[in-house]
Design an enzyme around this catalytic site. Structure first.
Site, PDB file in Angstrom:
ATOM      1  N   CYS A 116     -23.197-102.572   6.903  1.00 27.26           N
ATOM      2  CA  CYS A 116     -22.562-101.256   6.731  1.00 27.26           C
ATOM      3  C   CYS A 116     -22.092-100.639   8.046  1.00 27.26           C
ATOM      4  O   CYS A 116     -21.302 -99.699   8.046  1.00 27.26           O
ATOM      5  CB  CYS A 116     -23.506-100.309   6.019  1.00 27.26           C
ATOM      6  SG  CYS A 116     -24.058-100.952   4.431  1.00 27.26           S
ATOM      7  N   HIS A 261     -21.829 -92.886   7.523  1.00 34.54           N
ATOM      8  CA  HIS A 261     -21.906 -93.966   6.545  1.00 34.54           C
ATOM      9  C   HIS A 261     -22.296 -93.374   5.195  1.00 34.54           C
ATOM     10  O   HIS A 261     -23.173 -92.502   5.117  1.00 34.54           O
ATOM     11  CB  HIS A 261     -22.933 -94.999   7.005  1.00 34.54           C
ATOM     12  CG  HIS A 261     -23.193 -96.064   5.983  1.00 34.54           C
ATOM     13  ND1 HIS A 261     -22.177 -96.709   5.335  1.00 34.54           N
ATOM     14  CD2 HIS A 261     -24.362 -96.566   5.483  1.00 34.54           C
ATOM     15  CE1 HIS A 261     -22.700 -97.566   4.479  1.00 34.54           C
ATOM     16  NE2 HIS A 261     -24.011 -97.506   4.551  1.00 34.54           N
ATOM     17  N   ASN A 291     -21.445 -97.022  -2.159  1.00 30.62           N
ATOM     18  CA  ASN A 291     -21.609 -97.534  -0.796  1.00 30.62           C
ATOM     19  C   ASN A 291     -20.728 -98.783  -0.646  1.00 30.62           C
ATOM     20  O   ASN A 291     -21.059 -99.840  -1.179  1.00 30.62           O
ATOM     21  CB  ASN A 291     -23.088 -97.869  -0.562  1.00 30.62           C
ATOM     22  CG  ASN A 291     -23.356 -98.436   0.820  1.00 30.62           C
ATOM     23  OD1 ASN A 291     -22.426 -98.720   1.578  1.00 30.62           O
ATOM     24  ND2 ASN A 291     -24.623 -98.607   1.147  1.00 30.62           N
TER      25      ASN A 291
HETATM   26  C1  COA Z   1     -32.341 -96.782  -3.264  1.00 25.24           C
HETATM   27  C2  COA Z   1     -32.717 -95.304  -3.338  1.00 25.24           C
HETATM   28  C3  COA Z   1     -31.579 -94.512  -3.935  1.00 25.24           C
HETATM   29  C4  COA Z   1     -33.933 -95.156  -4.246  1.00 25.24           C
HETATM   30  O1  COA Z   1     -34.325 -93.804  -4.306  1.00 25.24           O
HETATM   31  P1  COA Z   1     -35.868 -93.423  -4.170  1.00 25.24           P
HETATM   32  O2  COA Z   1     -35.954 -91.981  -4.360  1.00 25.24           O
HETATM   33  O3  COA Z   1     -36.321 -93.990  -2.851  1.00 25.24           O
HETATM   34  O4  COA Z   1     -36.480 -94.163  -5.386  1.00 25.24           O
HETATM   35  P2  COA Z   1     -37.669 -95.228  -5.377  1.00 25.24           P
HETATM   36  O5  COA Z   1     -37.223 -96.517  -4.782  1.00 25.24           O
HETATM   37  O6  COA Z   1     -38.901 -94.575  -4.829  1.00 25.24           O
HETATM   38  O7  COA Z   1     -37.856 -95.440  -6.918  1.00 25.24           O
HETATM   39  C5  COA Z   1     -38.356 -94.389  -7.726  1.00 25.24           C
HETATM   40  C6  COA Z   1     -38.382 -94.891  -9.140  1.00 25.24           C
HETATM   41  O8  COA Z   1     -37.045 -94.981  -9.624  1.00 25.24           O
HETATM   42  C7  COA Z   1     -36.852 -96.263 -10.203  1.00 25.24           C
HETATM   43  N1  COA Z   1     -35.442 -96.647 -10.063  1.00 25.24           N
HETATM   44  C8  COA Z   1     -34.859 -97.386  -9.100  1.00 25.24           C
HETATM   45  N2  COA Z   1     -33.562 -97.501  -9.355  1.00 25.24           N
HETATM   46  C9  COA Z   1     -33.316 -96.834 -10.499  1.00 25.24           C
HETATM   47  C10 COA Z   1     -32.170 -96.615 -11.276  1.00 25.24           C
HETATM   48  N3  COA Z   1     -30.962 -97.090 -10.925  1.00 25.24           N
HETATM   49  N4  COA Z   1     -32.281 -95.868 -12.383  1.00 25.24           N
HETATM   50  C11 COA Z   1     -33.457 -95.357 -12.774  1.00 25.24           C
HETATM   51  N5  COA Z   1     -34.591 -95.554 -12.083  1.00 25.24           N
HETATM   52  C12 COA Z   1     -34.523 -96.281 -10.960  1.00 25.24           C
HETATM   53  C13 COA Z   1     -37.780 -97.174  -9.465  1.00 25.24           C
HETATM   54  O9  COA Z   1     -38.047 -98.337 -10.206  1.00 25.24           O
HETATM   55  C14 COA Z   1     -38.992 -96.301  -9.302  1.00 25.24           C
HETATM   56  O10 COA Z   1     -39.703 -96.319 -10.510  1.00 25.24           O
HETATM   57  P3  COA Z   1     -41.297 -96.308 -10.504  1.00 25.24           P
HETATM   58  O11 COA Z   1     -41.678 -95.025  -9.829  1.00 25.24           O
HETATM   59  O12 COA Z   1     -41.644 -96.369 -11.949  1.00 25.24           O
HETATM   60  O13 COA Z   1     -41.704 -97.517  -9.717  1.00 25.24           O
HETATM   61  C15 COA Z   1     -33.054 -94.755  -1.938  1.00 25.24           C
HETATM   62  O14 COA Z   1     -34.267 -95.280  -1.489  1.00 25.24           O
HETATM   63  C16 COA Z   1     -31.990 -95.066  -0.933  1.00 25.24           C
HETATM   64  O15 COA Z   1     -30.867 -94.624  -1.038  1.00 25.24           O
HETATM   65  N6  COA Z   1     -32.352 -95.791   0.134  1.00 25.24           N
HETATM   66  C17 COA Z   1     -31.445 -96.134   1.193  1.00 25.24           C
HETATM   67  C18 COA Z   1     -30.391 -97.016   0.681  1.00 25.24           C
HETATM   68  C19 COA Z   1     -29.402 -97.345   1.725  1.00 25.24           C
HETATM   69  O16 COA Z   1     -29.113 -96.531   2.533  1.00 25.24           O
HETATM   70  N7  COA Z   1     -28.898 -98.550   1.665  1.00 25.24           N
HETATM   71  C20 COA Z   1     -27.882 -99.052   2.465  1.00 25.24           C
HETATM   72  C21 COA Z   1     -28.135 -98.891   3.887  1.00 25.24           C
HETATM   73  S1  COA Z   1     -26.805 -99.457   4.750  1.00 25.24           S
END
Ligand code: COA
Length: 334
Positions: A116, A261, A291
């Protein structure tokens, strides 16, 4: 004699298929509400294979538009840098492919894979080459077709990414006055090895090729530990942006446009807050594009130019983080 780099034109490459959060509700256990509130994404675009779209076709659209906007002939480009993690083929690489499709008959060609961070790292590279006097007209493309690397059964990654491409033309300026001319003022990049592989595409490289018995376990997909990446992204983007502003003796209040980003709205808001840059100065296209990895910042810049949002003299701060991990920031006066 000194050389500096100026951005003279940008262009956008738009895949034709729009995929909404509602579409994902039919594929995985998710909801429009979850995706919007946790990420800020409403829809994203994927290349349409049935229409013959590839990364090259959308990059071509972006490259042609950038040349037109920059009033630059293809034969004047002496270097093309293509930032991507999802090339149509590893060999020939994307930058070599583009020399043929865009008619860049006098250009050297480099592919850069910094996930990214790719486009802005490409601009950092272009700026360095121009400062050295080596090249005068550089095309930098950020483009991805990451839809091909999404596991459509993994709800934690498949809803996040989109395809897209953008291009910028960067030209050499002789003996610029850094206090007022339109130039790239500074940039800073770092890497921190992602030893746990919190953000990876583990299969398909030479460690685990397609024919290997372990390939079925790792697959060709993007895998991510979202919370680990979230923390590293926030930390890295804040560090790089602060250092570039200090290097260029610029205060957060001097920034006209913050172009971060586009991975997650919560990351963008947190970084903006820590940098003391208000949300009105922050450009967002994550809601419509998801993204797009190496394409996020350049699709923002190209859209902003199309809408005449950036004026000559505006200070534009780009700030990125990506797999690797790689992170950095670049400050330009438009
Ligand atoms: C991926 C992201 C959106 C997840 O959000 P989060 O608040 O951290 O969520 P978590 O990973 O803690 O997951 C919380 C719950 O949601 C669930 N979940 C994950 N994706 C889901 C979706 N698409 N729909 C519904 N639930 C979802 C998980 O399974 C988890 O369930 P559980 O509590 O029963 O285990 C977030 O962590 C993020 O954006 N991270 C950075 C990503 C990034 O920047 N990537 C590229 C970098 S270049």
């Amino acid at each position: 004699m000194t050389w500096n780099a100026t951005i003279v034109g940008t262009g956008l490459g738009v895949p034709s298929k729009v995929v909404t959060n509602k579409d994902f509700e039919k594929m995985v256990d998710t909801s429009d509400e979850w995706i919007r509130t946790r990420t800020g994404i409403c829809e994203r675009r994927f290349i349409d294979r049935d229409k013959g779209e590839t990364l090259e076709t959308i990059a071509l659209q972006a490259g042609k538009k950038a040349l037109e906007n920059a009033k630059t002939k293809p034969e004047d480009i002496d270097l093309i840098i293509f930032a991507t993690t999802s090339p149509d083929t590893f060999m020939p690489n994307m930058s070599c492919r583009m020399t043929a499709s865009l008619g860049l008959v006098n250009a050297a060609a480099i592919d850069q894979n910094a996930a990214c961070s790719g486009f802005v790292l490409g601009m950092h590279t272009a700026d360095s080459f121009i400062r050295s006097g080596q090249y005068k007209n550089i095309m930098v493309i950020g483009g991805e077709a990451l839809s091909s690397a999404l596991d459509m059964k993994d709800r934690s990654t498949c809803v996040l990414f989109g395809d897209g491409a953008g291009a910028a033309i960067v030209q050499a300026v002789e003996n610029a006055d850094l206090s007022k001319d339109s130039v790239i003022l500074g940039s800073k990049f770092y890497a921190k090895a992602d030893v746990k592989e919190s953000l990876s595409m583990a299969g398909g490289g030479t460690r685990t090729p397609y024919w290997h018995e372990d390939f079925a376990k790792v697959g060709p997909y993007i895998r991510m530990q979202g919370q680990d990446v979230f923390k590293e992204a926030t930390r890295g983007m804040v560090r790089a942006a602060k250092e570039v502003m200090a290097q260029c003796e610029v205060m957060p209040s001097d920034i006209k446009w913050f172009v971060p980003h586009q991975a997650n709205l919560r990351i963008i808001e947190m970084v903006g807050k820590m940098l003391e840059i208000p949300s009105e100065k922050t450009y967002i296209n994550l809601d419509r594009w998801g993204n797009t990895s190496a394409a996020t910042v350049i699709t923002c810049l190209a859209e902003m130019e199309e809408k005449n949002m950036i004026n000559k003299g505006d200070l534009v701060l780009m700030d990125v983080f990506g797999g690797g991990f790689s992170y950095g920031a670049l400050l330009a006066r438009w």
